[in-house]
Design a protein around this motif. Structure first.
Motif, PDB file in Angstrom:
ATOM      1  N   MET A 168       0.664  -1.141   0.468  1.00  0.00           N
ATOM      2  CA  MET A 168      -0.193   0.624   0.068  1.00  0.00           C
ATOM      3  C   MET A 168       0.591   1.212   0.099  1.00  0.00           C
ATOM      4  N   PRO A 169       0.762   2.004  -0.657  1.00  0.00           N
ATOM      5  CA  PRO A 169       1.122   3.523  -1.080  1.00  0.00           C
ATOM      6  C   PRO A 169       0.942   4.015   0.341  1.00  0.00           C
ATOM      7  N   ALA A 170       2.130   4.802   0.987  1.00  0.00           N
ATOM      8  CA  ALA A 170       1.826   6.123   1.788  1.00  0.00           C
ATOM      9  C   ALA A 170       2.600   7.280   1.652  1.00  0.00           C
ATOM     10  N   SER A 171       1.925   8.181   2.018  1.00  0.00           N
ATOM     11  CA  SER A 171       2.916   9.679   1.820  1.00  0.00           C
ATOM     12  C   SER A 171       2.832  10.630   2.824  1.00  0.00           C
ATOM     13  N   TRP A 172       2.037  10.088   3.364  1.00  0.00           N
ATOM     14  CA  TRP A 172       2.266  10.282   4.546  1.00  0.00           C
ATOM     15  C   TRP A 172       3.171   9.921   6.019  1.00  0.00           C
ATOM     16  N   ASN A 173       4.524  10.048   5.880  1.00  0.00           N
ATOM     17  CA  ASN A 173       5.233   9.618   6.282  1.00  0.00           C
ATOM     18  C   ASN A 173       6.207  10.183   6.871  1.00  0.00           C
ATOM     19  N   THR A 174       7.260  10.081   7.530  1.00  0.00           N
ATOM     20  CA  THR A 174       8.797  10.729   8.212  1.00  0.00           C
ATOM     21  C   THR A 174       9.507  10.203   8.667  1.00  0.00           C
ATOM     22  N   PRO A 175      10.663  10.236   8.879  1.00  0.00           N
ATOM     23  CA  PRO A 175      11.626   9.873   9.678  1.00  0.00           C
ATOM     24  C   PRO A 175      11.484  10.553  11.442  1.00  0.00           C
ATOM     25  N   VAL A 176      11.582   9.550  12.089  1.00  0.00           N
ATOM     26  CA  VAL A 176      11.327  10.045  13.776  1.00  0.00           C
ATOM     27  C   VAL A 176      12.329  10.954  14.390  1.00  0.00           C
ATOM     28  N   SER A 177      13.035   9.478  14.776  1.00  0.00           N
ATOM     29  CA  SER A 177      14.608   9.298  15.705  1.00  0.00           C
ATOM     30  C   SER A 177      15.484   8.655  15.172  1.00  0.00           C
ATOM     31  N   GLU A 178      16.902   8.959  15.678  1.00  0.00           N
ATOM     32  CA  GLU A 178      18.125   8.316  15.067  1.00  0.00           C
ATOM     33  C   GLU A 178      18.156   6.608  15.712  1.00  0.00           C
ATOM     34  N   GLU A 179      18.601   7.301  17.546  1.00  0.00           N
ATOM     35  CA  GLU A 179      18.350   6.423  18.116  1.00  0.00           C
ATOM     36  C   GLU A 179      16.988   5.944  18.719  1.00  0.00           C
ATOM     37  N   PRO A 180      16.254   4.891  19.008  1.00  0.00           N
ATOM     38  CA  PRO A 180      16.208   4.131  17.968  1.00  0.00           C
ATOM     39  C   PRO A 180      16.468   4.485  16.319  1.00  0.00           C
ATOM     40  N   PRO A 181      16.355   3.459  15.111  1.00  0.00           N
ATOM     41  CA  PRO A 181      16.367   4.534  13.942  1.00  0.00           C
ATOM     42  C   PRO A 181      14.836   4.107  13.457  1.00  0.00           C
ATOM     43  N   THR A 182      13.986   5.157  13.537  1.00  0.00           N
ATOM     44  CA  THR A 182      12.535   5.075  13.396  1.00  0.00           C
ATOM     45  C   THR A 182      11.857   5.694  12.163  1.00  0.00           C
ATOM     46  N   VAL A 183      10.450   5.265  11.562  1.00  0.00           N
ATOM     47  CA  VAL A 183       9.992   6.008  10.730  1.00  0.00           C
ATOM     48  C   VAL A 183       8.579   5.465  11.055  1.00  0.00           C
ATOM     49  N   ALA A 184       8.057   6.962  11.004  1.00  0.00           N
ATOM     50  CA  ALA A 184       6.384   6.416  11.494  1.00  0.00           C
ATOM     51  C   ALA A 184       5.607   6.976  10.043  1.00  0.00           C
ATOM     52  N   VAL A 185       4.114   6.438  10.021  1.00  0.00           N
ATOM     53  CA  VAL A 185       3.759   6.330   9.176  1.00  0.00           C
ATOM     54  C   VAL A 185       2.110   5.736   9.400  1.00  0.00           C
ATOM     55  N   VAL A 186       1.701   7.166   8.736  1.00  0.00           N
ATOM     56  CA  VAL A 186       0.218   7.439   8.585  1.00  0.00           C
ATOM     57  C   VAL A 186      -0.445   6.215   8.431  1.00  0.00           C
ATOM     58  N   VAL A 187      -1.486   5.783   8.825  1.00  0.00           N
ATOM     59  CA  VAL A 187      -2.393   4.410   8.589  1.00  0.00           C
ATOM     60  C   VAL A 187      -3.529   4.431   8.512  1.00  0.00           C
ATOM     61  N   ASP A 188      -4.454   4.480   7.465  1.00  0.00           N
ATOM     62  CA  ASP A 188      -6.019   4.598   7.116  1.00  0.00           C
ATOM     63  C   ASP A 188      -5.916   3.333   8.715  1.00  0.00           C
ATOM     64  N   LYS A 189      -7.231   3.169   9.320  1.00  0.00           N
ATOM     65  CA  LYS A 189      -7.768   2.632  10.586  1.00  0.00           C
ATOM     66  C   LYS A 189      -8.734   1.306   9.051  1.00  0.00           C
ATOM     67  N   GLU A 190      -9.348   1.603   8.744  1.00  0.00           N
ATOM     68  CA  GLU A 190      -9.864   0.706   7.626  1.00  0.00           C
ATOM     69  C   GLU A 190      -9.504   0.169   6.480  1.00  0.00           C
ATOM     70  N   SER A 191      -7.762   0.230   6.612  1.00  0.00           N
ATOM     71  CA  SER A 191      -6.960  -0.454   4.961  1.00  0.00           C
ATOM     72  C   SER A 191      -6.987  -1.301   5.533  1.00  0.00           C
ATOM     73  N   TYR A 192      -6.721  -2.113   4.940  1.00  0.00           N
ATOM     74  CA  TYR A 192      -6.587  -4.092   4.368  1.00  0.00           C
ATOM     75  C   TYR A 192      -4.714  -4.143   5.610  1.00  0.00           C
ATOM     76  N   THR A 193      -3.998  -2.752   5.042  1.00  0.00           N
ATOM     77  CA  THR A 193      -2.328  -2.738   5.841  1.00  0.00           C
ATOM     78  C   THR A 193      -2.768  -2.509   6.825  1.00  0.00           C
ATOM     79  N   ASN A 194      -3.402  -1.730   7.453  1.00  0.00           N
ATOM     80  CA  ASN A 194      -4.118  -1.897   9.282  1.00  0.00           C
ATOM     81  C   ASN A 194      -4.295  -3.337   9.715  1.00  0.00           C
ATOM     82  N   GLU A 195      -5.102  -4.090   8.892  1.00  0.00           N
ATOM     83  CA  GLU A 195      -5.231  -5.514   9.614  1.00  0.00           C
ATOM     84  C   GLU A 195      -4.293  -6.628   9.187  1.00  0.00           C
TER      85      GLU A 195
END
Ligand code: FMN
Length: 185
Positions: free
Chosen positions: A33-60
């Motif tokens: 699933m494509p997601a354009s609402w995303n961002t790196p968050v922290s380096e330690e630990p290395p993290t990336v945040a992604v917005v996922v619609d609750k209704e999407s299959y990806t969320n399930e």
């Protein structure tokens, strides 16, 4: 002169770099699933945040198997990226519909999407519920890139390009010309 903007508030934050979230679903099926609402968050630990619609299959799928690959599509995957976001894995097996080729991951069960500039192997660290979405914070476990397409600073835009999502079917490219700010005196 400023005027009040009455369109959707987030338009002023677009275009945004698109990534494609790969997951494994209950029956072992791989979904993207494509997601354009995303961002790196922290380096330690290395993290990336992604917005996922609750209704999407990806969320399930993420609830059942809290691992993902975050795949950075190239300009060549424009049509595929758009179409992956136009149907749900709940209704269709996207891997067979789009004849997707996958690349086995090293540290997670979810494979990467072949043709991507980079593939990040991730596990879910936190999930925050916000309105109609779940904000997933992924811990990045491993990153693979196509040889020579990414240098120590960024993707090399003289060799490839990414998909910055504008709105709907509209995407933008990164201008490969670099602008250098002067060093502060
Ligand atoms: C370029 C693009 C970017 C998108 N960005 C997001 C996003 O950031 N978050 C999201 O939940 N949906 C986003 N969508 C919509 C989902 O990709 C779409 O709802 C998709 O069909 C969900 O697939 P799934 O049900 O198989 O998970 C985007 C769609 C496109 C085409």
């Amino acid at each position: 002169m400023y005027v009040n903007y009455t369109g959707k508030f987030y338009r002023v934050l677009h275009p945004r770099p698109t990534l494609i979230v790969g997951t494994i679903c209950e029956d072992g099926r791989v979904n993207f699933m494509p997601a354009s609402w995303n961002t790196p968050v922290s380096e330690e630990p290395p993290t990336v945040a992604v917005v996922v619609d609750k209704e999407s299959y990806t969320n399930e799928c993420l609830r059942k198997n809290p691992q993902a690959t975050l795949n950075i599509p190239s300009q060549d995957q424009l049509q595929l990226t758009y179409e992956l976001g136009s149907v749900s894995g709940r209704d269709v097996d996207k891997v067979s519909k789009f004849k997707l080729e996958v690349i086995p991951s090293t540290l997670v069960k979810v494979p990467g999407l072949k043709g991507s500039i980079a593939i990040m192997e991730c596990e879910v660290l936190n999930v925050f519920e916000v309105g109609e979405v779940s904000l997933y914070v992924f811990k990045v476990l491993n990153v693979k890139v196509v040889k020579d397409l990414v240098d120590e600073y960024s993707i090399d835009f003289t060799k490839t390009n990414i998909l910055l999502h504008g709105a709907g079917r509209v995407f933008h490219l990164v201008n490969p010309k670099k602008l250098f700010a002067k060093k502060p005196t």
